[in-house]
Design an enzyme around this catalytic site. Structure first.
Site, PDB file in Angstrom:
ATOM      1  N   GLY A  56      37.136  49.566  47.582  1.00  0.00           N
ATOM      2  CA  GLY A  56      36.429  48.197  46.991  1.00  0.00           C
ATOM      3  C   GLY A  56      37.024  47.521  46.291  1.00  0.00           C
ATOM      4  CB  CYS A  57      36.442  45.303  43.496  1.00  0.00           C
ATOM      5  SG  CYS A  57      37.275  44.128  42.172  1.00  0.00           S
ATOM      6  CG  PHE A  58      41.916  43.843  44.706  1.00  0.00           C
ATOM      7  CD1 PHE A  58      41.757  42.906  43.623  1.00  0.00           C
ATOM      8  CD2 PHE A  58      42.394  43.245  45.975  1.00  0.00           C
ATOM      9  CE1 PHE A  58      41.988  41.543  44.018  1.00  0.00           C
ATOM     10  CE2 PHE A  58      42.547  42.175  46.128  1.00  0.00           C
ATOM     11  CZ  PHE A  58      42.094  41.134  45.266  1.00  0.00           C
ATOM     12  CD1 TRP A  59      40.932  42.120  39.972  1.00  0.00           C
ATOM     13  CD2 TRP A  59      38.845  41.564  39.663  1.00  0.00           C
ATOM     14  NE1 TRP A  59      40.657  40.741  40.491  1.00  0.00           N
ATOM     15  CE2 TRP A  59      39.433  40.365  39.928  1.00  0.00           C
ATOM     16  CE3 TRP A  59      37.344  41.704  39.127  1.00  0.00           C
ATOM     17  CZ2 TRP A  59      38.962  39.135  39.908  1.00  0.00           C
ATOM     18  CZ3 TRP A  59      36.837  40.356  39.314  1.00  0.00           C
ATOM     19  CH2 TRP A  59      37.601  39.145  39.653  1.00  0.00           C
ATOM     20  CB  CYS A  60      37.296  49.240  40.456  1.00  0.00           C
ATOM     21  SG  CYS A  60      36.041  48.261  39.845  1.00  0.00           S
TER      22      CYS A  60
END
Length: 181
Positions: A11-15
């Site tokens: 999913g989102c690479f920030w997570c």
């Protein structure tokens, strides 16, 4: 010291970046893109869902401290590997659950860990995580680096990222980075 890399899309690479930076043996994490058809894609291009890329992270780690298999166990515990092209409200092929092995050994381990996770029935549904050969990793723009650390009070970080980091801290205490005084 010998180092290795792992490329994962959860999913989102920030997570995913924030989660893996918590782990002992992880030397660095870089957000990026893999698995698509556009050369040197931008975040804006990938967000359209039309480039074929997955938002990924490239983890540089010390295999003497943490194994590839243990990285994958954390990966499977901190995102939903049963939803096709989706993580929560993030929808599109760029958010697919994906593993990009760099060697045959990593491919074998990925399959074994996936079978272990499914065998334990942790998610109650079949995994849809793809295993795709890594042909190229494109680093994301630098403003994505350390996003959670730089923006802990942003709404997305408080609501989406922080619970994932808290889960790692609770469930993988034996794998957490040692704090130095």
């Amino acid at each position: 010291m010998t180092t290795a890399t792992a490329v994962l899309g959860g999913g989102c690479f920030w997570c995913t970046e924030a989660v893996f930076l918590e782990l002992d043996g992880v030397l660095g994490v870089k957000s990026g893109y893999a698995g698509g058809t556009v050369v040197n894609p931008t975040y804006e291009q990938v967000c359209t869902g039309r480039t074929g890329h997955s938002e990924v992270i490239r983890i540089t780690y010390d295999p003497a401290v943490i194994s590839y298999a243990d990285l994958l166990r954390v990966f499977f515990a901190t995102h939903d590997p049963t939803t096709l092209n989706r993580q929560g409200n993030d929808v599109g092929t760029q958010y697919r659950s994906s593993i990009f092995p760099e060697t045959e050994e990593q491919t074998r381990i990925a399959r074994e860990v996936m079978a272990e996770i499914e065998g334990r029935g942790i998610w109650g549904r079949p995994l849809v995580t793809t295993i795709e050969p890594l042909t190229v990793f494109y680093p994301a723009e630098t403003y994505h680096d350390d996003y959670y650390a730089r923006n802990p009070n942003a709404g997305y970080c408080r609501v989406i990222v922080a619970p994932k980091v808290a889960k790692v801290r609770k469930e993988f205490t034996d794998r957490l980075r040692r704090k130095t005084a």
